[in-house]
Design an enzyme around this catalytic site. Structure first.
Site, PDB file in Angstrom:
ATOM      1  N   LYS A 133      -1.909  -0.128   9.646  1.00  0.00           N
ATOM      2  CA  LYS A 133      -0.260   0.180   9.760  1.00  0.00           C
ATOM      3  C   LYS A 133      -0.292   1.697   9.571  1.00  0.00           C
ATOM      4  CE  LYS A 133       2.737  -2.779  11.381  1.00  0.00           C
ATOM      5  NZ  LYS A 133       3.702  -4.026  11.430  1.00  0.00           N
TER       6      LYS A 133
ATOM      7  N   GLU B 144      12.567 -11.188  12.625  1.00  0.00           N
ATOM      8  CA  GLU B 144      12.035 -10.236  11.488  1.00  0.00           C
ATOM      9  C   GLU B 144      13.251  -9.572  10.584  1.00  0.00           C
ATOM     10  OE1 GLU B 144       9.886  -6.840  13.004  1.00  0.00           O
ATOM     11  OE2 GLU B 144       8.663  -7.975  14.111  1.00  0.00           O
TER      12      GLU B 144
ATOM     13  N   GLU C 209      -0.467  -4.431   4.897  1.00  0.00           N
ATOM     14  CA  GLU C 209      -1.273  -4.068   6.608  1.00  0.00           C
ATOM     15  C   GLU C 209      -1.625  -3.371   6.297  1.00  0.00           C
ATOM     16  OE1 GLU C 209       0.045  -6.411   9.800  1.00  0.00           O
ATOM     17  OE2 GLU C 209       1.612  -7.063   8.664  1.00  0.00           O
TER      18      GLU C 209
ATOM     19  N   GLU D 279       5.229   1.371   6.374  1.00  0.00           N
ATOM     20  CA  GLU D 279       4.685   0.533   7.041  1.00  0.00           C
ATOM     21  C   GLU D 279       3.796  -0.219   6.679  1.00  0.00           C
ATOM     22  OE1 GLU D 279       6.215  -1.187   9.849  1.00  0.00           O
ATOM     23  OE2 GLU D 279       7.818   0.462  10.101  1.00  0.00           O
TER      24      GLU D 279
END
Ligand code: NAG
Length: 354
Positions: free
Chosen positions: A329, A276, A326, A334
């Site tokens: 999150k 990541e 997203e 995030e």
């Protein structure tokens, strides 16, 4: 003579074919090392078949998936996408304590798809720390998954595909002890009891160590100590000396620190895959902008082709976090790591095909 000529001609064709396939293999190594993580914690994301189509549309040939979602595995059938498949941390204990459970996991999530899905890695756990209650189960779970892959495949074709799958684990950068400069760093001592057996396992199986490498977090967690241009790959050469090497970007410094730590741990032959990395576009301080994310990720894609000062010329297999914003999150910062919005539009221009 005629026959010699024919043979000679034949040899030339073979040589040409050989050179051509070497060239193709080489292109694949240098040109396709970028993957993108596919997190699914959004209530507005496109269905998996559209996501796989989007990977193909943008020539993204590697995907990291955090758990064996059946709809995604189904959508990947027949695609040209190599998969890094996660085994979630909450499954570690059951997998570690029963070979039957490990066998069933591999059957249901890998072997049932192996005729048409290209599995590259099984990633057992993500960012497991020594204080996590399931930590003691990480290494035994890796062993049981490896055993399952080795013993469960039946047909020759299935086995040759299965034997290419590497079982590994992904660590957060918190595995590194804090010291300076990069060449002096080592792994934290409190990780040793489970990290050292894992490093031995990876060395034996010629599998890479997976590391989540976020210059972004190093920057925001050390306010005033790190230059923004050093995190964005835009600083002048030689900014941070570490004789005989020097660093102009934090990503290289973090990678080479990991290589130094591996050498200190007696695992210097391992390679490191960046499982990541990325940049968030909102929700943090002044640095969380679309412009900085665009600069970081575009420079990253160009940069990883050339390796690091310690391992020059060796392309770094790298997964950008992540495919989509997203919205489920927490905390706010995030939610904004996506290259794409949930409506499948790129948030900023990026060339993933260097
Ligand atoms: C970090 O390294 C130093 C120097 O080797 C050592 O004294 C310290 O215990 C290490 N800390 C951790 C958490 O491993």
């Amino acid at each position: 003579m005629a026959s010699n000529q024919a043979n000679h001609h034949h040899a030339n064709i073979s040589t040409t074919l050989l050179l051509f396939s070497l060239l193709l293999a080489n292109l694949d190594l240098t040109g396709a090392q970028i993957g993108v993580t596919y997190g699914m914690l959004g209530d507005n994301l496109p269905p998996p078949n559209e996501v796989v189509a989007l990977y193909n549309q943008y020539n993204i040939h590697r995907m990291r998936l955090y758990d064996p979602n059946p709809a995604v595995l189904q959508a990947l059938r027949g695609s040209n996408i190599q998969l890094m498949l996660g085994l979630p941390s909450n499954s570690l204990q059951s997998i570690a304590t029963s070979q039957d459970v490990a066998n069933a996991w591999v059957q249901n999530n890998v072997l049932n798809y192996i005729d048409s899905v290209q599995f590259r890695y099984i990633v057992v756990g993500n960012e497991v720390r020594p204080t996590d209650p399931f930590c003691p189960f990480l290494f035994p779970a890796m062993q049981n998954i490896q055993t399952a892959i080795e013993t469960k495949c039946q047909a020759a074709l299935e086995c040759s595909a299965a034997n290419r799958i590497k079982v590994t684990a992904a660590f957060g950068y918190g595995v590194m002890n804090v010291s300076y400069p990069p060449s002096q760093r080592s792994f934290r001592e409190d990780y040793g009891f489970f990290l050292n057996p894992i490093l031995g396992f990876l060395t034996k199986n010629q599998a890479p160590l997976l590391l989540n490498v976020y210059p972004y977090f190093a920057y925001v967690n050390n306010p005033g100590q790190i230059r923004l241009d050093y995190t964005l790959f835009t600083a002048p050469p030689g900014l941070i000396p570490d004789p005989p090497l020097s660093y102009s970007n934090l990503f290289d410094a973090m990678m080479d620190a990991a290589y130094s730590a591996l050498e200190r741990a007696g695992a210097g032959t391992l390679s490191v895959v960046v499982s990541e990395t990325g940049w968030t576009t909102a929700g943090g301080g002044a640095e969380t902008t679309v412009d900085n994310a665009r600069i970081y990720n575009n420079n990253l894609v160009r940069h990883v082709k050339g390796g690091t000062p310690k391992r020059p010329g060796k392309p770094i297999e790298t997964y950008i976090f992540g495919m989509f914003d997203e919205d489920q999150k927490q905390p706010e910062l995030e939610k904004h790591w996506g290259l794409f919005s949930p409506n499948k539009q790129l948030k900023y221009p990026i060339n993933l095909n260097h």
